[in-house]
Scaffold this motif. Structure first.
Motif, mmCIF file in Angstrom:
data_model
loop_
_atom_site.group_PDB
_atom_site.id
_atom_site.type_symbol
_atom_site.label_atom_id
_atom_site.label_comp_id
_atom_site.label_asym_id
_atom_site.label_seq_id
_atom_site.Cartn_x
_atom_site.Cartn_y
_atom_site.Cartn_z
ATOM 1 N N VAL A 21 0.839 -1.182 0.000
ATOM 2 C CA VAL A 21 0.000 0.000 0.000
ATOM 3 C C VAL A 21 0.881 1.242 0.000
ATOM 4 O O VAL A 21 0.717 2.141 -0.825
ATOM 5 N N LEU A 22 1.833 1.284 0.912
ATOM 6 C CA LEU A 22 2.671 2.465 1.083
ATOM 7 C C LEU A 22 3.562 2.724 -0.129
ATOM 8 O O LEU A 22 3.638 3.855 -0.602
ATOM 9 N N GLY A 23 4.227 1.708 -0.650
ATOM 10 C CA GLY A 23 5.120 1.877 -1.803
ATOM 11 C C GLY A 23 4.427 2.468 -3.019
ATOM 12 O O GLY A 23 4.847 3.497 -3.539
ATOM 13 N N PRO A 24 3.335 1.840 -3.476
ATOM 14 C CA PRO A 24 2.625 2.402 -4.630
ATOM 15 C C PRO A 24 2.038 3.790 -4.369
ATOM 16 O O PRO A 24 1.997 4.628 -5.260
ATOM 17 N N THR A 25 1.610 4.044 -3.124
ATOM 18 C CA THR A 25 1.060 5.366 -2.811
ATOM 19 C C THR A 25 2.135 6.430 -2.912
ATOM 20 O O THR A 25 1.934 7.480 -3.535
ATOM 21 N N CYS A 28 3.061 7.011 -6.464
ATOM 22 C CA CYS A 28 2.100 7.877 -7.154
ATOM 23 C C CYS A 28 2.368 9.345 -6.835
ATOM 24 O O CYS A 28 2.329 10.199 -7.717
ATOM 25 N N VAL A 29 2.670 9.644 -5.573
ATOM 26 C CA VAL A 29 2.980 11.020 -5.179
ATOM 27 C C VAL A 29 4.249 11.503 -5.892
ATOM 28 O O VAL A 29 4.294 12.622 -6.412
ATOM 29 N N ALA A 30 5.280 10.640 -5.927
ATOM 30 C CA ALA A 30 6.522 10.997 -6.617
ATOM 31 C C ALA A 30 6.276 11.173 -8.119
ATOM 32 O O ALA A 30 6.836 12.082 -8.748
ATOM 33 N N PHE A 31 5.443 10.310 -8.684
ATOM 34 C CA PHE A 31 5.085 10.413 -10.098
ATOM 35 C C PHE A 31 4.441 11.769 -10.400
ATOM 36 O O PHE A 31 4.815 12.452 -11.348
ATOM 37 N N LEU A 32 3.476 12.155 -9.568
ATOM 38 C CA LEU A 32 2.785 13.425 -9.781
ATOM 39 C C LEU A 32 3.731 14.617 -9.633
ATOM 40 O O LEU A 32 3.667 15.561 -10.422
ATOM 41 N N ARG A 55 10.778 11.314 -24.387
ATOM 42 C CA ARG A 55 11.519 10.647 -23.324
ATOM 43 C C ARG A 55 11.385 11.400 -22.001
ATOM 44 O O ARG A 55 11.215 10.797 -20.950
ATOM 45 N N ILE A 56 11.438 12.730 -22.064
ATOM 46 C CA ILE A 56 11.289 13.541 -20.850
ATOM 47 C C ILE A 56 9.889 13.366 -20.267
ATOM 48 O O ILE A 56 9.717 13.190 -19.062
ATOM 49 N N MET A 57 8.872 13.394 -21.126
ATOM 50 C CA MET A 57 7.494 13.260 -20.639
ATOM 51 C C MET A 57 7.197 11.855 -20.119
ATOM 52 O O MET A 57 6.358 11.683 -19.235
ATOM 53 N N ALA A 58 7.888 10.846 -20.611
ATOM 54 C CA ALA A 58 7.664 9.471 -20.163
ATOM 55 C C ALA A 58 8.434 9.133 -18.891
ATOM 56 O O ALA A 58 8.118 8.152 -18.218
ATOM 57 N N HIS A 59 9.418 9.932 -18.536
ATOM 58 C CA HIS A 59 10.283 9.653 -17.391
ATOM 59 C C HIS A 59 9.526 9.387 -16.088
ATOM 60 O O HIS A 59 9.845 8.419 -15.387
ATOM 61 N N PRO A 60 8.526 10.174 -15.705
ATOM 62 C CA PRO A 60 7.820 9.873 -14.450
ATOM 63 C C PRO A 60 7.179 8.487 -14.434
ATOM 64 O O PRO A 60 7.206 7.795 -13.420
ATOM 65 N N ALA A 61 6.628 8.059 -15.546
ATOM 66 C CA ALA A 61 5.944 6.766 -15.597
ATOM 67 C C ALA A 61 6.902 5.590 -15.750
ATOM 68 O O ALA A 61 6.654 4.513 -15.222
ATOM 69 N N THR A 62 7.995 5.789 -16.473
ATOM 70 C CA THR A 62 8.891 4.672 -16.749
ATOM 71 C C THR A 62 10.018 4.520 -15.733
ATOM 72 O O THR A 62 10.560 3.435 -15.587
ATOM 73 N N LYS A 67 10.623 2.914 -9.555
ATOM 74 C CA LYS A 67 11.719 2.907 -8.570
ATOM 75 C C LYS A 67 11.208 3.152 -7.160
ATOM 76 O O LYS A 67 11.591 2.466 -6.227
ATOM 77 N N VAL A 68 10.356 4.141 -6.995
ATOM 78 C CA VAL A 68 9.826 4.459 -5.661
ATOM 79 C C VAL A 68 8.934 3.333 -5.161
ATOM 80 O O VAL A 68 9.026 2.915 -4.007
ATOM 81 N N SER A 69 8.093 2.806 -6.016
ATOM 82 C CA SER A 69 7.169 1.751 -5.630
ATOM 83 C C SER A 69 7.911 0.492 -5.188
ATOM 84 O O SER A 69 7.534 -0.151 -4.208
ATOM 85 N N ARG A 70 8.971 0.128 -5.887
ATOM 86 C CA ARG A 70 9.750 -1.068 -5.526
ATOM 87 C C ARG A 70 10.634 -0.846 -4.314
ATOM 88 O O ARG A 70 10.969 -1.795 -3.604
ATOM 89 N N ALA A 71 11.045 0.377 -4.061
ATOM 90 C CA ALA A 71 11.973 0.658 -2.960
ATOM 91 C C ALA A 71 11.313 0.476 -1.595
ATOM 92 O O ALA A 71 11.999 0.216 -0.611
ATOM 93 N N ILE A 72 10.004 0.613 -1.524
ATOM 94 C CA ILE A 72 9.302 0.503 -0.244
ATOM 95 C C ILE A 72 8.471 -0.783 -0.259
ATOM 96 O O ILE A 72 7.509 -0.880 -1.002
ATOM 97 N N PRO A 73 8.880 -1.763 0.535
ATOM 98 C CA PRO A 73 8.267 -3.093 0.463
ATOM 99 C C PRO A 73 6.903 -3.257 1.124
ATOM 100 O O PRO A 73 6.396 -4.344 1.194
ATOM 101 N N ILE A 74 6.310 -2.206 1.651
ATOM 102 C CA ILE A 74 5.012 -2.358 2.317
ATOM 103 C C ILE A 74 3.911 -1.778 1.464
ATOM 104 O O ILE A 74 4.040 -0.772 0.875
#
Length: 74
Positions: A21-25, A28-32, A55-62, A67-74
Motif C-alpha cells: 500500500v505504502l510503496g505504490p502510494t 504515485c505522489v513521486a510520479f505526480l 523521453r522527458i514526458m515518459a520519465h515519471p511513468a517509466t 523505482k519508488v514503488s519497488r523501494a518501499i516493500p510495504i
C-alpha cells in the motif's frame, strides 16, 4: 491465506497477503511531483526534438514511479 476473501488483514503488521500500500502510494505522489515539472518541460522540448521530448514526458511513468514503488516493500 494468499487469495480470495481470506486476505482481510491487508495493511496490518502481520500482512499475510503481502499487500503493498505504502510503496505504490508514495510512488504515485513521486510520479505526480515529477510529472508537474517534467511534462511542461518535455512539451517544450518536443517542439524542437520530438524523441527527446517524449523521453522527458515518459520519465515519471517509466522511471520514477517504478523505482519508488519497488523501494518501499510495504
Amino acid at each position: 491465506m494468499t487469495g480470495g476473501m481470506g486476505c482481510v488483514q491487508c495493511g496490518t503488521r502481520s500482512n499475510p497477503c503481502r499487500c503493498k500500500v505504502l510503496g505504490p502510494t508514495l510512488g504515485c505522489v513521486a510520479f505526480l511531483a515529477a510529472a508537474i515539472v517534467e511534462w511542461p518541460v518535455g512539451a517544450f522540448v518536443y517542439l524542437f526534438k520530438h524523441v527527446k521530448g517524449r523521453r522527458i514526458m515518459a520519465h515519471p511513468a517509466t522511471v520514477v514511479y517504478p523505482k519508488v514503488s519497488r523501494a518501499i516493500p510495504i
